[in-house]
Write a protein that holds these residues in place. Sequence first.
Motif, PDB file in Angstrom:
ATOM      1  N   ASN A 140       1.006  -1.227  -0.076  1.00 33.43           N
ATOM      2  CA  ASN A 140       0.056  -0.074   0.168  1.00 33.43           C
ATOM      3  C   ASN A 140       0.839   1.380  -0.010  1.00 33.43           C
ATOM      4  O   ASN A 140       0.561   2.370  -0.280  1.00 33.43           O
ATOM      5  N   TRP A 164      -8.542  -9.503  -0.987  1.00 36.24           N
ATOM      6  CA  TRP A 164      -9.035  -8.215  -0.662  1.00 36.24           C
ATOM      7  C   TRP A 164      -8.837  -8.212   1.026  1.00 36.24           C
ATOM      8  O   TRP A 164      -9.376  -8.997   1.639  1.00 36.24           O
ATOM      9  N   LYS A 165      -7.807  -7.769   1.420  1.00 33.41           N
ATOM     10  CA  LYS A 165      -7.545  -7.565   3.167  1.00 33.41           C
ATOM     11  C   LYS A 165      -7.380  -9.044   3.387  1.00 33.41           C
ATOM     12  O   LYS A 165      -8.042  -9.343   4.374  1.00 33.41           O
TER      13      LYS A 165
END
Length: 169
Positions: A42, A153-154
């Motif tokens: 990120n 996702w996550k």
Amino acid sequence: MVKNTDLPMLSKRLLSDTSLTQCTIYFKYYLHQALVKGGLGNDYMNWLGIWRENIKMGLTTWAEYSDLKYSRSDCHAWGSSPNIEFFRTVLGIDSYSPGFSKIKIEPHLGTMTNVSGEIPHPNGKVAVAYVLENNRWKIKVSLPQRTSGVLVWKAKSYPLKGGENVMVI
């Protein structure tokens, strides 16, 4: 032995430990891949300082050398990693099996809240769009017909089918 829980800390040391030899512009490709695998994906857009300097200098192609004061715009492929890493790291589009027969979508959006893109695929194209609305993500993934995949996702996996996949997470 390094544990998976130690990877982010170890990865951060790669960025902060000035006793380590610093990567050249072309070798940053490998550093960035290691940092993504270490859980820091990120932050990818924050690692592009030298490429931003290329742009500020008016270079029309990426420099080969990290010492921009003495470099020139050589259009060197090894310095062009952000051109592909935007799609692979930020948008998260990657091959998940030989021949791109399955696709893995694992985005690292950082602070972006509205981003999209597409890449060619042997069977058509892969397109993704991510929009944050009211604290929920609307995610659209279009895969070529007869091509499956997975959205990560996550740390949670969601199966994807050929065609358009829309999720609100």
